[in-house]
Design a protein around this motif. Structure first.
Motif, PDB file in Angstrom:
ATOM      1  N   SER A  66      40.725  30.273  39.979  1.00  9.01           N
ATOM      2  CA  SER A  66      39.211  29.143  40.830  1.00  9.01           C
ATOM      3  C   SER A  66      39.783  28.607  41.879  1.00  9.01           C
ATOM      4  O   SER A  66      40.666  28.542  41.667  1.00  9.01           O
ATOM      5  N   LYS A  67      39.445  28.623  43.160  1.00  5.50           N
ATOM      6  CA  LYS A  67      39.278  28.166  43.939  1.00  5.50           C
ATOM      7  C   LYS A  67      40.132  27.115  43.486  1.00  5.50           C
ATOM      8  O   LYS A  67      40.078  26.045  43.035  1.00  5.50           O
ATOM      9  N   VAL A 101      28.471  38.092  46.789  1.00  3.51           N
ATOM     10  CA  VAL A 101      28.295  37.058  47.829  1.00  3.51           C
ATOM     11  C   VAL A 101      27.033  36.516  47.197  1.00  3.51           C
ATOM     12  O   VAL A 101      25.593  37.456  47.403  1.00  3.51           O
ATOM     13  N   ASP A 109      30.524  37.493  42.646  1.00  4.35           N
ATOM     14  CA  ASP A 109      31.574  36.775  43.416  1.00  4.35           C
ATOM     15  C   ASP A 109      32.420  35.935  43.547  1.00  4.35           C
ATOM     16  O   ASP A 109      33.380  35.181  43.180  1.00  4.35           O
ATOM     17  N   LEU A 110      31.870  35.347  44.136  1.00  3.81           N
ATOM     18  CA  LEU A 110      31.566  34.271  45.340  1.00  3.81           C
ATOM     19  C   LEU A 110      30.622  33.666  45.171  1.00  3.81           C
ATOM     20  O   LEU A 110      29.084  34.547  45.659  1.00  3.81           O
ATOM     21  N   VAL A 125      31.005  27.021  49.305  1.00  4.64           N
ATOM     22  CA  VAL A 125      31.055  27.949  47.964  1.00  4.64           C
ATOM     23  C   VAL A 125      30.854  27.058  46.973  1.00  4.64           C
ATOM     24  O   VAL A 125      31.788  26.236  47.026  1.00  4.64           O
ATOM     25  N   SER A 127      31.107  28.597  43.986  1.00  9.24           N
ATOM     26  CA  SER A 127      31.977  29.166  42.966  1.00  9.24           C
ATOM     27  C   SER A 127      32.995  29.723  43.057  1.00  9.24           C
ATOM     28  O   SER A 127      32.671  31.000  44.129  1.00  9.24           O
ATOM     29  N   TYR A 128      34.313  30.101  42.968  1.00 10.78           N
ATOM     30  CA  TYR A 128      34.920  31.472  43.089  1.00 10.78           C
ATOM     31  C   TYR A 128      36.096  31.285  42.349  1.00 10.78           C
ATOM     32  O   TYR A 128      36.619  30.738  42.097  1.00 10.78           O
ATOM     33  N   LYS A 130      38.102  34.107  39.080  1.00  6.24           N
ATOM     34  CA  LYS A 130      38.549  35.874  39.397  1.00  6.24           C
ATOM     35  C   LYS A 130      39.073  35.708  37.737  1.00  6.24           C
ATOM     36  O   LYS A 130      40.379  34.507  37.045  1.00  6.24           O
TER      37      LYS A 130
END
Length: 135
Positions: A66-67, A101, A109-110, A125, A127-128, A130
């Motif tokens: 995650s970010k 987005v 995805d973002l 942002v 949520s990000y 993978k």
């Protein structure tokens, strides 16, 4: 049989994304559909340019990543509807990743707090994350 990786291998694959793109990565949020792939020319209007934190992703765990830190822009570059993003190396031109987005809860995805950008508007942002497949 479908190809399968252990959680440890998937974590290493995910961690390689950040190390390959590098520190001081740059996020650009754009209008329109994403290009066919990262090698294709940029498309759409740049709505926002965000210098990501030096360590912009948390260490992978459980085959997810995650970010890290806060990803925000206090003043959007242009007015339009956010539709895709690209994450570039520190040179701002070498694309390492791209995706869709959407607003929070939209499944992109973002995700951002609001896809309707106005020049000068602040946004975050939200949520990000993978997730590696083939476990």
């Amino acid at each position: 049989m479908a190809l399968q990786y252990s959680v440890a291998v998937n974590n290493a694959r995910l961690d390689a994304v950040e190390s390959t793109i590098g520190t001081s990565a740059i996020l650009k949020i754009r209008t329109g559909a994403p290009p066919a792939n990262c090698a294709a020319a940029d498309s759409g209007t740049v709505l926002s340019t965000v210098n990501l934190p030096s360590d912009w992703m948390a260490a992978a765990s459980g085959a997810t990543k995650s970010k890290s830190g806060t990803w925000e822009d206090t003043s959007a570059d242009a007015t339009g509807t956010a539709a895709h993003y690209r994450i570039y190396a520190s040179d701002g031109t070498t694309c390492g990743e791209q995706g869709t987005v959407t607003a929070t809860g939209g499944g992109g995805d973002l995700t951002v707090d609001n896809v309707s950008f106005a020049a000068g508007q602040a946004f975050t942002v939200t949520s990000y994350t993978k997730t590696a497949g083939n476990q």
